[in-house]
Design an enzyme around this catalytic site. Structure first.
Site, PDB file in Angstrom:
ATOM      1  N   GLU A 261      49.402  52.480  50.045  1.00 13.26           N
ATOM      2  CA  GLU A 261      49.852  51.112  49.874  1.00 13.26           C
ATOM      3  C   GLU A 261      49.524  50.733  48.442  1.00 13.26           C
ATOM      4  O   GLU A 261      48.363  50.779  48.024  1.00 13.26           O
ATOM      5  CB  GLU A 261      49.176  50.155  50.843  1.00 13.26           C
ATOM      6  CG  GLU A 261      49.685  48.725  50.683  1.00 13.26           C
ATOM      7  CD  GLU A 261      48.976  47.732  51.570  1.00 13.26           C
ATOM      8  OE1 GLU A 261      48.342  46.807  51.028  1.00 13.26           O
ATOM      9  OE2 GLU A 261      49.053  47.894  52.809  1.00 13.26           O
ATOM     10  N   CYS A 295      47.039  42.525  48.246  1.00 10.82           N
ATOM     11  CA  CYS A 295      48.278  43.272  47.966  1.00 10.82           C
ATOM     12  C   CYS A 295      49.516  42.553  48.478  1.00 10.82           C
ATOM     13  O   CYS A 295      50.567  42.616  47.856  1.00 10.82           O
ATOM     14  CB  CYS A 295      48.191  44.666  48.588  1.00 10.82           C
ATOM     15  SG  CYS A 295      46.892  45.713  47.912  1.00 10.82           S
TER      16      CYS A 295
END
Length: 523
Positions: A261, A295
């Site tokens: 990720e 994120c």
């Protein structure tokens, strides 16, 4: 109402909890040490040894030996360890929140979100691992004659490289499914936040995890990261897109699996039929949770022209109402940033935008009166493509708001990015329709990021430069396994029978293939 503890109590308790945990690091005696400091006030939390490449190799080999015995255990036995781990987490809630806050500088609520996520992720996989990992019958080469089964076997030793922004959930939540699948783990937490991961390792061992199965190495990623990648059988990485591409190349050279990720420049779309009050409140949470160091947090907001001014006024007012501060007070809305380098990056993006003509609606200042690393939640408009803020990930409490001519224009602007991690759409009637047009791995309708993140049965991850592979759901555990197909052939071989000519065999096979093509299709 419980008595409120002073802000310094968090760092004091963090220091107490960190004491002794350094002994869990996989390193030889006498290694140099690295210091970890509390972002709230800069005080020393503790020191951990700096692992060497040889230490990494020894940790992998130790985990590899233990993994063979672990994989031989029943899934029920592995699940029991995870269930006991969850019980220990629940018992140690306050200690865990204190340590997470002390290491990361985040608010109490943001620390609790990590705590809750680890429990929910662990509980999901503990309860569903059997469903995902069970052998599955597949159609064989020939009906009746061939019995084909797909099995799932562990990769071996999984390397996990986790970041500083979520030192609890991103260190442990990726390890739990890997452990349940029968793997060993070697984890390298970020150098700024080693102690939360070490506390989790201590609790896992208390829950019954074999001591050698899960190892932690600490030190700079530039030196021990390649050593880890060079020896593990699979890598899980969370971090920047630039570093992720380097890690991907290193994994490709060894032909090992890789899941990541990576970065995001996540958009929110406020459509003409959105509930403006709810959208403004949701945007505050989506942009400034964890001080924007998330994120999947929102950094760009595209608002339909018909509601732009109303939204901007409501949103700015709510941002100005965010309470900043340090410590365990649950009503603090935003905590500190992690480091001086992160503060500098955030301020660089803001000052660059202002110098090039952007308008500051609120925020835009450091707050040394609160602590060394505080920065105000910031809203800007008038962002143009020549500004750093336009396309680079800021990873801090800064958001740009844009006017969109209509829904299609908002979609086009949102998709005009090299990133594709998360998005948010606010609409009374058209949210899901618009969401399907966005090129991101997750889209939340009338929510910022939590709805998809907390849907643990569904995969999450990024498109484009925002990642490869997925975490959560079936994909989040199967990536730590190799599929193995076993077929048992009975009565006749898949070849000419004794005494049969090759031509006769080919004619019979063609007839069988033609007949199979006329059978009803699976729906």
């Amino acid at each position: 109402m419980p008595k409120q503890r002073p802000a310094g109590a968090v760092t004091d308790r963090g220091r107490e909890l960190a004491a002794g945990l350094a002994a869990l690091v996989a390193s030889s005696p006498g290694r140099p040490v690295q210091a970890s400091h509390a972002p709230f006030d800069g005080t020393l939390l503790g020191e951990v040894p700096i692992s060497t490449q040889d230490d990494v190799g020894a940790a992998v080999e130790t985990a590899r030996t233990a993994q063979q015995l672990w994989a031989a255990r029943s899934l029920a036995a592995r699940r029991a360890v995870v269930a006991r781990f969850v019980a220990l987490l629940l018992d140690r809630e306050q200690d865990i929140l204190d340590l997470v806050q002390a290491e990361s500088g985040k608010s109490r609520l943001s620390a609790f979100e990590e705590f809750a996520d680890v429990i929910l992720t662990a509980r999901y996989y503990e309860r569903n691992a059997g469903r995902h990992l069970r052998p599955r019958r597949r159609k064989g080469a020939a009906p009746v004659l061939t019995r084909t089964t797909e099995y799932r076997i562990p990769k071996g030793v999984v390397g996990v490289i986790s970041p500083w922004n979520y030192p609890l959930t991103l260190a442990v939540s990726d390890a739990i499914p890997a452990l349940l699948a029968g793997n060993g783990i070697v984890l390298k937490p970020d150098s700024q936040t080693p102690f939360t991961a070490l506390l989790m390792l201590k609790l896992l061992r208390q829950a019954g995890l074999p001591e050698d199965l899960f190892r932690i190495v600490t030190g700079p990623g530039s030196s021990i990261g390649p050593a880890l990648i060079g020896q593990v059988d699979f890598l899980m990485f969370t971090g920047s897109s630039q570093t992720g591409k380097t890690v991907a190349r290193q994994c490709a050279e060894r032909l090992i699996g890789f899941s990541a990720e990576l970065g995001g420049k996540n958009p929110m779309l406020v459509l003409a039929d959105a509930d403006i009050a709810k959208a403004a409140a949701g945007a505050v949470y989506a942009c400034f949770s964890n001080s924007g160091q998330l994120c999947v947090s929102i950094e760009r907001i595209y608002v339909h022209a018909d509601v732009h001014d109303r939204f901007l006024a409501a949103f700015t007012a709510k941002v100005e109402g965010i309470r900043m501060g340090a410590g365990p007070d649950w009503e603090i809305g935003m905590g500190s940033l992690i480091s001086a380098a992160q503060v500098e990056r955030v301020d660089l993006h803001v000052q660059d935008a202002l110098a090039k003509g952007a308008q500051l609606l609120t925020g835009g200042r450091r707050r040394p009166d609160l602590g060394p690393l505080f920065y105000e939640p910031t809203v800007l408009t008038g962002i143009t493509d020549d500004m750093l803020l336009a396309r680079e990930e800021t990873f801090g409490p800064v958001v740009a708001v844009y006017r969109a001519a209509d829904d299609n224009a908002a979609v086009a602007q949102a998709n005009d990015s090299e990133f594709g991690l998360n998005a948010s759409v606010w609409s009374a009637a058209h949210g899901e329709e618009v969401a399907r047009k966005l090129l991101t791995g997750t889209v939340n309708v009338n929510e910022g990021y939590a709805a998809t993140w907390a849907s643990h049965d569904a995969p999450i991850g990024g498109m484009k430069d925002s990642g490869a592979g997925r975490r959560h759901g079936r994909e989040g555990i199967l990536k730590y396994t190799e599929p193995q197909t076993i077929s048992v052939q009975r009565l006749l071989p898949v070849a000419p029978a004794p005494g049969m000519s090759n031509h006769a065999y080919a004619r019979i096979m063609k007839g069988a293939i033609t007949l199979m093509g006329r059978l009803p299709r699976n729906r």
